[in-house]
Design an enzyme around this catalytic site. Sequence first.
Site, mmCIF file in Angstrom:
data_model
loop_
_atom_site.group_PDB
_atom_site.id
_atom_site.type_symbol
_atom_site.label_atom_id
_atom_site.label_comp_id
_atom_site.label_asym_id
_atom_site.label_seq_id
_atom_site.Cartn_x
_atom_site.Cartn_y
_atom_site.Cartn_z
ATOM 1 N N ARG A 216 12.612 5.025 12.841
ATOM 2 C CA ARG A 216 11.319 5.724 12.809
ATOM 3 C C ARG A 216 10.456 5.328 14.013
ATOM 4 N NH1 ARG A 216 8.951 5.344 6.902
ATOM 5 N NH2 ARG A 216 7.554 6.927 7.799
ATOM 6 N N PRO B 103 0.792 -1.221 0.000
ATOM 7 C CA PRO B 103 0.000 0.000 0.000
ATOM 8 C C PRO B 103 0.828 1.277 0.000
ATOM 9 C CG PRO B 103 -0.145 -1.123 2.123
ATOM 10 C CD PRO B 103 0.520 -2.069 1.162
ATOM 11 N N ASN B 104 0.331 2.222 -0.801
ATOM 12 C CA ASN B 104 0.878 3.585 -0.888
ATOM 13 C C ASN B 104 2.199 3.683 -1.643
ATOM 14 O OD1 ASN B 104 -1.262 4.856 0.620
ATOM 15 N ND2 ASN B 104 -0.457 3.770 2.393
ATOM 16 N N ARG C 291 4.038 11.000 -1.995
ATOM 17 C CA ARG C 291 3.952 10.795 -0.539
ATOM 18 C C ARG C 291 5.278 11.164 0.137
ATOM 19 N NH1 ARG C 291 4.683 4.418 1.208
ATOM 20 N NH2 ARG C 291 3.975 5.275 3.186
ATOM 21 N N ASN D 288 8.201 -5.214 -0.792
ATOM 22 C CA ASN D 288 8.086 -4.106 0.151
ATOM 23 C C ASN D 288 6.617 -4.084 0.548
ATOM 24 O OD1 ASN D 288 7.813 -1.772 1.581
ATOM 25 N ND2 ASN D 288 9.010 -0.511 0.171
ATOM 26 N N TYR E 220 10.654 9.378 1.351
ATOM 27 C CA TYR E 220 10.691 8.369 0.277
ATOM 28 C C TYR E 220 11.304 8.873 -1.036
ATOM 29 C CZ TYR E 220 7.654 5.915 3.532
ATOM 30 O OH TYR E 220 7.147 5.301 4.653
ATOM 31 N N GLU F 262 13.069 -8.833 1.759
ATOM 32 C CA GLU F 262 12.212 -7.726 2.204
ATOM 33 C C GLU F 262 12.963 -6.414 2.029
ATOM 34 O OE1 GLU F 262 11.607 -8.085 6.397
ATOM 35 O OE2 GLU F 262 10.284 -6.332 6.521
ATOM 36 N N ALA G 254 2.929 -0.689 4.866
ATOM 37 C CA ALA G 254 2.450 -0.752 6.259
ATOM 38 C C ALA G 254 2.048 -2.164 6.681
ATOM 39 C CB ALA G 254 1.274 0.202 6.438
ATOM 40 N N HIS H 292 12.774 -2.078 2.473
ATOM 41 C CA HIS H 292 12.128 -0.839 2.903
ATOM 42 C C HIS H 292 12.967 0.320 2.403
ATOM 43 C CE1 HIS H 292 9.325 -3.046 5.278
ATOM 44 N NE2 HIS H 292 10.334 -3.774 5.713
HETATM 45 C C1 DQA Z 1 8.056 1.310 4.007
HETATM 46 C C2 DQA Z 1 8.083 1.564 5.520
HETATM 47 C C3 DQA Z 1 6.738 1.268 6.130
HETATM 48 O O1 DQA Z 1 6.773 1.484 7.534
HETATM 49 C C4 DQA Z 1 5.677 2.170 5.533
HETATM 50 O O2 DQA Z 1 4.409 1.863 6.057
HETATM 51 C C5 DQA Z 1 5.673 2.122 4.037
HETATM 52 C C6 DQA Z 1 6.946 2.075 3.325
HETATM 53 C C7 DQA Z 1 9.393 1.724 3.341
HETATM 54 O O3 DQA Z 1 9.570 1.378 2.179
HETATM 55 O O4 DQA Z 1 10.218 2.402 3.947
HETATM 56 O O5 DQA Z 1 4.634 2.215 3.402
HETATM 57 O O6 DQA Z 1 7.896 -0.079 3.781
#
Ligand code: DQA
Length: 146
Positions: free
Chosen positions: A107, A9-10, A17, A74, A22, A98, A77, A100
């Site tokens: 954070r 998501p996102n 965002r 990735n 990011y 994985e 959340a 990020h």
């Molecule tokens: C994320 C970190 C997560 O905590 C966050 O909810 C994201 C992006 C990252 O790529 O740093 O959506 O996975």
Amino acid sequence: MKILVLNGPNLNMLGIREPDIYGKSTYADLCRLIREHCDSKGICVTFKQSNHEGDLVDYIQQAYFEKVDGIVINPGAYTHTSVALLDALKAVCIPTVEVHISDVDSRENFRQISYVSKIAVKTIKGHGFDGYIEAIDHLYSDRVYN
Ligand code: DQA
């Protein structure tokens, strides 16, 4: 070699965002960067992104039937909440890295837990888009040298 790059998501909102966290590059830029890298190594890469947990589970299951060799995920959340994603990855037994983009360790407390980490062969945090390239290289060298 077939790799699935799965974003949660996102991550379709990259570039819009929280650019201070990011970056300013978009999801399309990310896919282009990864595709160029994979092309140079002869890796067949597929991209999936969804804002819905169940869709992500479906994509992981599909990867099994499509004989994907490695997954770069990735989970956004859902990293911090989803037993369903962990179970799906356990079910398919496909080596998974994985990623990020941000350094989740520095954070909020709620970002310190990752269910996916329990199955991932490697977790890369805080390396920006390059983290995806490192993830691909990890899966690639595992496959070539083992
Ligand atoms: C994320 C970190 C997560 O905590 C966050 O909810 C994201 C992006 C990252 O790529 O740093 O959506 O996975």
